[in-house]
Design an enzyme around this catalytic site. Structure first.
Site, mmCIF file in Angstrom:
data_model
loop_
_atom_site.group_PDB
_atom_site.id
_atom_site.type_symbol
_atom_site.label_atom_id
_atom_site.label_comp_id
_atom_site.label_asym_id
_atom_site.label_seq_id
_atom_site.Cartn_x
_atom_site.Cartn_y
_atom_site.Cartn_z
ATOM 1 N N LYS A 116 -15.869 27.339 -31.177
ATOM 2 C CA LYS A 116 -16.373 26.829 -29.913
ATOM 3 C C LYS A 116 -15.729 27.462 -28.677
ATOM 4 O O LYS A 116 -14.530 27.732 -28.655
ATOM 5 C CB LYS A 116 -16.136 25.300 -29.844
ATOM 6 C CG LYS A 116 -16.908 24.508 -30.859
ATOM 7 C CD LYS A 116 -18.405 24.579 -30.682
ATOM 8 C CE LYS A 116 -18.862 23.885 -29.423
ATOM 9 N NZ LYS A 116 -18.511 22.470 -29.364
ATOM 10 N N THR A 121 -39.184 25.457 -13.850
ATOM 11 C CA THR A 121 -39.489 24.119 -13.336
ATOM 12 C C THR A 121 -39.659 23.255 -14.563
ATOM 13 O O THR A 121 -40.117 23.741 -15.606
ATOM 14 C CB THR A 121 -40.785 24.084 -12.490
ATOM 15 O OG1 THR A 121 -41.882 24.464 -13.320
ATOM 16 C CG2 THR A 121 -40.702 25.004 -11.286
ATOM 17 N N HIS A 122 -39.242 22.018 -14.502
ATOM 18 C CA HIS A 122 -39.293 21.115 -15.662
ATOM 19 C C HIS A 122 -38.537 21.709 -16.851
ATOM 20 O O HIS A 122 -38.847 21.389 -17.992
ATOM 21 C CB HIS A 122 -40.744 20.834 -16.086
ATOM 22 C CG HIS A 122 -41.641 20.356 -14.990
ATOM 23 N ND1 HIS A 122 -41.970 19.028 -14.833
ATOM 24 C CD2 HIS A 122 -42.283 21.012 -13.987
ATOM 25 C CE1 HIS A 122 -42.784 18.908 -13.803
ATOM 26 N NE2 HIS A 122 -42.980 20.087 -13.256
ATOM 27 N N SER A 160 0.818 -1.206 0.000
ATOM 28 C CA SER A 160 0.000 0.000 0.000
ATOM 29 C C SER A 160 0.856 1.263 0.000
ATOM 30 O O SER A 160 0.333 2.370 -0.014
ATOM 31 C CB SER A 160 -0.919 0.001 1.227
ATOM 32 O OG SER A 160 -0.159 -0.106 2.406
ATOM 33 N N SER A 205 -12.215 24.065 -29.172
ATOM 34 C CA SER A 205 -12.308 22.789 -29.858
ATOM 35 C C SER A 205 -11.139 22.653 -30.816
ATOM 36 O O SER A 205 -10.720 23.626 -31.427
ATOM 37 C CB SER A 205 -13.615 22.731 -30.638
ATOM 38 O OG SER A 205 -13.532 21.807 -31.692
ATOM 39 N N LYS A 231 -8.598 3.496 1.404
ATOM 40 C CA LYS A 231 -7.862 4.761 1.321
ATOM 41 C C LYS A 231 -7.860 5.431 -0.051
ATOM 42 O O LYS A 231 -8.067 6.638 -0.163
ATOM 43 C CB LYS A 231 -6.427 4.540 1.784
ATOM 44 C CG LYS A 231 -6.284 4.558 3.306
ATOM 45 C CD LYS A 231 -4.882 4.322 3.761
ATOM 46 C CE LYS A 231 -4.621 2.890 4.202
ATOM 47 N NZ LYS A 231 -5.706 2.033 4.605
ATOM 48 N N GLN A 251 -7.936 -2.301 3.705
ATOM 49 C CA GLN A 251 -6.865 -1.539 3.058
ATOM 50 C C GLN A 251 -7.384 -0.789 1.832
ATOM 51 O O GLN A 251 -6.824 0.215 1.405
ATOM 52 C CB GLN A 251 -5.736 -2.481 2.660
ATOM 53 C CG GLN A 251 -4.577 -1.782 1.971
ATOM 54 C CD GLN A 251 -3.416 -2.720 1.739
ATOM 55 O OE1 GLN A 251 -2.916 -3.353 2.672
ATOM 56 N NE2 GLN A 251 -2.995 -2.845 0.502
ATOM 57 N N ASN A 277 -16.207 26.293 -24.859
ATOM 58 C CA ASN A 277 -16.898 25.231 -24.133
ATOM 59 C C ASN A 277 -16.792 25.396 -22.620
ATOM 60 O O ASN A 277 -15.736 25.777 -22.113
ATOM 61 C CB ASN A 277 -16.324 23.876 -24.524
ATOM 62 C CG ASN A 277 -16.548 23.574 -25.996
ATOM 63 O OD1 ASN A 277 -17.572 23.943 -26.565
ATOM 64 N ND2 ASN A 277 -15.573 22.937 -26.617
ATOM 65 N N GLU A 324 -18.619 21.024 -17.110
ATOM 66 C CA GLU A 324 -18.866 19.651 -17.556
ATOM 67 C C GLU A 324 -18.056 18.645 -16.757
ATOM 68 O O GLU A 324 -18.556 17.597 -16.343
ATOM 69 C CB GLU A 324 -18.519 19.510 -19.036
ATOM 70 C CG GLU A 324 -19.448 20.277 -19.960
ATOM 71 C CD GLU A 324 -18.933 20.261 -21.396
ATOM 72 O OE1 GLU A 324 -19.364 19.414 -22.172
ATOM 73 O OE2 GLU A 324 -18.058 21.109 -21.724
#
Lengths: 463, 463, 463, 463
Positions: free
Chosen positions: C287, C159-160, C27, C281, C329, C326, C289, C294
């Site tokens: 673009k 809403t929605h 580890s 891009s 972690k 173990q 972005n 994201e």
């Protein structure tokens, strides 16, 4: 002793089961759904026992007749499901005894509930794989229908939810067609792997009777028999595999739902759901909400959760049967029902929806969707793509600062960024951009029409 | 502007990317692992570009030569991975430019990072499916070896972790063989579905160049090409499917681990791990711990978590590429490494372990493991199984109260419970019990030897 | 024997550990991160051993001096982490022996790696809870800053994902403020529960030495000591609880990310990210972005997966320590790093983003956002809300069919639907709608300013 | 229009909802469970509306009277739940109209289903937190009872499922007591955070009426009101937090279940379940299976899955209410029921179980459980622990090879390994080993009795 009398296993016990334990361990509230499969399995088993002379032929006949009566009761809804009889196997057996008397006790020869439930769930699952494939086919049909109805429609294609390049609406829809085609493949594979008949495994070690397992497989419509009794009674792979395939399918649906929700918003506005597939608000009178899509998206979480459940349930269980396995069924049933109903309602929503060409046209006119085409124009004139990309990046920056689109720039302005630009750059159009992507899998109308036609043929071939 | 110069996309930007954003969005720390696939893909792409006249032939030659130099650098470990260049694609392209100058910029013609990364991961995954199948075969071989070495060994079979019926150790081990065989099927199916070549999809809409996608597929060893560009750049099904198959396989491993841990305990004592496959305690000098099995069991959680991650990542993403998808790789890499190393170490642990016959024998002598055989004995004499079961339940209750096993009862005592008992009931033995389960998939030595022999043939046939 | 010499537990073993097992069980590649906590814990332990006379005072002094040298090595980056020494505890102990000789062996008196690692992780976690709370506070500060900068800005509330009612941008942002405030509460609760000192638990049963556990707690900054040694060495609740709180926080972030992504789209257009917090891009020059948002959304999947992992790992483990633990972690470390970096970068993205008032204004003018206000208007005139709702529903249907907004209707048209409408209905406005929602927690400017001011005070009070 | 008449929101719609959509979106099959909370909330709301003069006082009185009638119907089981009315809110409202006529329509003034459902679930959750804490207390009581009944019983303590050191059974049981104590803390924290009254938030923006939110909070037993209307209608943190706390508690239960299953096996044999809490086998007459423990272990998977569901559902949802949120309830209800019933049945199983001292004694006599004590013996004589550990490792190796336990070795044999051994080494005993671990939290009888007594006091103090 009296009180444990109705148990299949009471012999060595001196005290009745605690009521809370009965309720906690009972499965009849949900495994009653397996009743038809359980009875069908028992009929085949009885026939085999008689045929092999393991029980007298007339006993087998009596048992089969009794089971057929039960089948009729199930069909007619008159079968008495009783919670005091633990599970579906015992409910059937007790009922059988009520119909034909003590000879019913011979049905359990050479069989255990461990291989019996393995059989029932496999029969159920095979059926449901077929139904699921049908449901996916229905969805694919709906996609084809919507695509065909709007075969010339163009919308912005997005990456990062930013307008990227124009695409045919049909092309976008067929992307989902392909996803569902892969889903069907996964359910087929699942069904093929599940297609093994486990009876004869007994509790875990096989049975000490001359059973004819191949006969049972044939009677029950299985392609082959399981090959290891210990595996057969502890295997739930088929459930996990169905759950995995369903989780992927629901994630596909959640992605399409997101598109539908976006497109139904005022901001995008590409799609109008039919009134019969939308709902309103109890407080805001103007609302028309894409509830079906939202719920389908939400239900993906439910199916993912069911997958997690079964994986966690199985983790670290030693061989062979452990009662933890009883927890395998409710999640499966829920996933099957959720997936099937979502596919069905979603399909209806798609086929009744209307595409709104004006909003799409408006969206295509803004957002520099042809910038890549300009870069490709320069590349065609010999500029390495990387440099062309940078030129157009600067060009877009220039236009954006002036609040203009590329189509609004003059040739002179173009040529400030590269002398390779000539008259023909002004002929760039959304239609030309689309037509240019004329590779297999590309968005050119010629390609998309071909894809759509192949898609429809596929659905006809594999209904 | 200077500072965004090294970006592939800096053109329209006026400010350099914030350092924290660069670190947050960079993937080179993990996608460097895809380097060989990325370069192989680029070589094929360059060859195709030249062949199709999309770029001049000599440019294609130069690019290919440069890429081959990079291949050598990768093999020799001298390739400079640099964090300032975002991802593996850009690292390769920048390095190519260092080798061959500005013509490197032509490599990116008719290609996007979106279809490029889709290609890289598919190539990686196909390789890893093969390795995984090999790893599973290795495990199956280890199971066969241990089974063969102890072909006559008998242990208690368990349900509910209660001694149930005697079984051959080999039978128990072959149950796992069957699980891993199904796992192999799933990885094969996954590989078949992943075997599609995505190049030519461009950013999302297809490319406006006369690319030869079938040629690319052949060059890169794919069976077929993807059929929809929007699907191709946003599809991660193959990753989810690998993750699902891996989760099931790890759950199988966790179950076998549980058996190994139980058998290595003082209480069971059926198995002794080799010193080279066990570890000790820093405080308790007597300890010999089955750490490998425990870790493998624990690591099933890790793989299940990775499956959960990718499903959650994909849920609700609209088409097509979204940057969320970058999160698909680390979990995949981790799952691949975890599964492969677990299979490898576990196999070694099995083949070096020793079966301890004395402990098993001792365990078989207590726990009424032959009770079912007694019931079957009565059934053979005509008693319905249900009644036989109850008789034996009472018999066991009687014996348990006296602290005796069934084999210690006299015929008279037997006959207190049923007059059907005769002399031959005293001949019941573990060996007879096992031999009686002589059905396909049962634990009778004849059947198990046949299964083992078939298993070994299978491994030879499909190495 | 030679080869197991460096193990802490080699005594009873006759063969060295297999190399693959060493790699599988090691580890040190990840638990090296615990080094500072491990050494701090050892210093306190040594001090206590000396103080209690469990080891001679001068030995304790020597050990503490050696450990302080190691602390310095760690700070300076010169400490030699060596993979052949399994884990961080052994690396420290071996190094200590190199510094001070065999007396180092006395450090492990009255201690086991089981309680040692429990200590290390608790120390780590308490630190990280504090950092996480700081990170959340930073995010809240960013929200306040953006809200204050645009205190008068109005956007559609959804809403929605359908336009519903107008709200203040600040009100929307403060919704997230509240979420993060609850997150902080969860991390505080987690920290309080984790604040128990486990040393003295030994391997599982407590230690047979007169250790002073309260002294250790004080030295190491703990509020109290664990109360059951078996629980102390097998408890990982604090990790699951951190992971749960982190999953919720990341889901909050994913929701805000969704809003940012939507608002950054051309279709919504309410927000423009700064160039330094967006990316471009490689193929589409136009673009810009929202990659940070994201990725943060995607990373929620990763953290949810880590939670799933630890729950699956712990499920079904018997007491006390099992090596499966173990695996606790790496997932924790990954979650901590993911959450902290996401909060940090997201905050920067918010404070540099610009609100685009024109787009919001345009959006507010379409979509019947005031329909509820019209219904409330009728209700104020005595119509039951349900009837008012239906009237306005019909009104909206009428307007929608004509392609008009409510503000474009004449009083006559209004009165076709209800005679309760009077002149003042024409005075409806977005501003009036907002101002009317003047309840605590409502979007009226008066309320939002008050909320913002209280939010800022809160941040000042609890920095 | 006729057919949408019964909808709360039909005004602007021209077509009735499709039947499949109604079924897909309906929630009355499960949210009927919220009926008592919904009605209580409505009564308080009506009272407030009247008190504030928002609706006429006599209307408020009529509504309250009608709602009280409904309360009675609910209590008596005569309330007609009707699937055609979508959800519980509408069912109540329609019923109210049937009782009191059109004035019922005024109840929905200044309220939306969005804040109404937020209220209902919070009320439900607060109740269930209390019940859960009671259930956990019941389990703690059962642990204390079993511990007290067997206060002197000693068993082997395990690490890695290997016998490690002797411990008191009571000590082992109290480890679980501590886990459940932490669980109670988590449910308390959850309840405190959930204790906010959301009414007045309206659909999302707050309501344009002079509502008295503090009055509502007081009426409904809340400590405070929510502070942001948009957060209030989209917040489901309280559900996730309950689900997280439940997942941890179920994992605790799964661990104790594993111990119970192991201890009930023939191999361990420390525990005998009462006949009333065990079940048998339908095929193996001798079986007595720990089904309750197995099911509880399995059900942990179910609860973990429900947690995953809600996290996945929430991931990436933009503000505010989205219909996906309807999927929050079934998983919550299932988790609540699963956890409560598991705790209840498990407690009963524990208090009726018998400890089997002989098996434990036998187990303690084998497995070198005192090896650590021997090392500690040498350490007390001045040998560094590390060297002592190695000496004892060799000693155990020697004994194991001869098939002897440490207690069977002679002093001469001891002295072959270290001259520090003297006569008193032969006095080592399980009892001495236990007594020596006399630190707070250690297994010494003195400590454990004190812990038990404190535990019982705690239960009395916080019943």
């Amino acid at each position: 002793m009296e009180k444990t009398r109705h148990k299949l296993w009471g012999g060595r016990f001196n005290k009745p089961t605690d009521r809370s334990v009965e309720a906690f361990t009972a499965s009849i509230t949900f495994d009653r759904r397996l009743a038809p499969y359980d009875v069908a399995g028992s009929i085949a088993h009885a026939r085999m026992l008689g045929r092999q002379g393991i029980i007298p032929s007339q006993d087998a006949q009596a048992i089969m007749a009794g089971l057929q009566t039960i089948q009729k009761e199930l069909e007619e809804g008159t079968f008495p499901f009783r919670e005091e009889y633990e599970d579906i196997h015992m409910n059937v057996e007790v009922r059988l005894r009520e119909h034909i008397g003590d000879v019913a006790g011979k049905l359990h020869t050479a069989r255990s509930r461990n291989d019996q439930v393995a059989l029932d769930v496999r029969l159920f699952l095979k059926d449901k794989c077929m139904e699921t494939i049908d449901g996916l086919t229905g969805m694919q049909g709906a996609l084809c229908e919507l695509a065909e109805k709007n075969i010339d429609a163009i919308i912005p294609g997005y990456t990062h939810l930013q307008r990227a390049q124009p695409v045919l609406l049909a092309h976008h829809l067929l992307a989902y067609f392909n996803m569902f085609e892969r889903d069907k493949g996964r359910f087929k594979d699942c069904m093929i792997r599940a297609d093994e008949m486990p009876l004869g495994s007994g509790a875990l070690a096989g049975v000490p009777y001359p059973v004819d397992r191949e006969f049972l497989a044939k009677e029950l419509g299985f392609s082959r028999i399981t090959l290891n009794s210990m595996d057969a009674v502890s295997d739930r792979d088929f459930i996990v595999e169905y759950q995995s395939a369903a989780a992927i399918a629901m994630v596909h649906l959640s992605r399409m739902a997101e598109d539908v929700i976006l497109w139904s918003s005022s901001e995008f506005g590409f799609l109008e759901l039919d009134d019969s597939y939308a709902t309103g608000s109890s407080i805001m009178p103007q609302k028309k909400n894409p509830d079906v899509a939202e719920l389908a998206r939400g239900k993906s979480g439910r199916v993912v959760g069911n997958l997690m459940s079964i994986l966690t349930i199985l983790k670290g269980l030693p061989l062979t049967y452990n009662r933890d396995l009883q927890e395998d069924k409710e999640g499966l049933f829920d996933t099957v029902d959720t997936l099937l109903s979502s596919l069905y309602v979603f399909s209806g929503m798609l086929t009744t929806a209307s595409f709104k060409a004006d909003a799409a046209k408006e969206a295509l006119s803004r957002g520099y969707l042809l910038a890549t085409d300009v870069a490709d124009y320069l590349t065609a004139k010999g500029l390495p793509f990387r440099e062309a990309h940078e030129v157009v990046g600067n060009l877009v920056g220039y236009a954006a600062k002036r609040g203009e689109e590329l189509s609004e720039l003059t040739l002179d302005e173009y040529r400030q960024f590269s002398s390779l630009f000539a008259d023909d750059i002004l002929g760039l159009s959304v239609e030309a951009s689309i037509a240019a992507r004329d590779v297999v899998g590309g968005t050119a109308p010629r390609q998309v029409r071909k894809s759509l036609s192949e898609a429809k043929q596929l659905l006809e071939r594999e209904p």
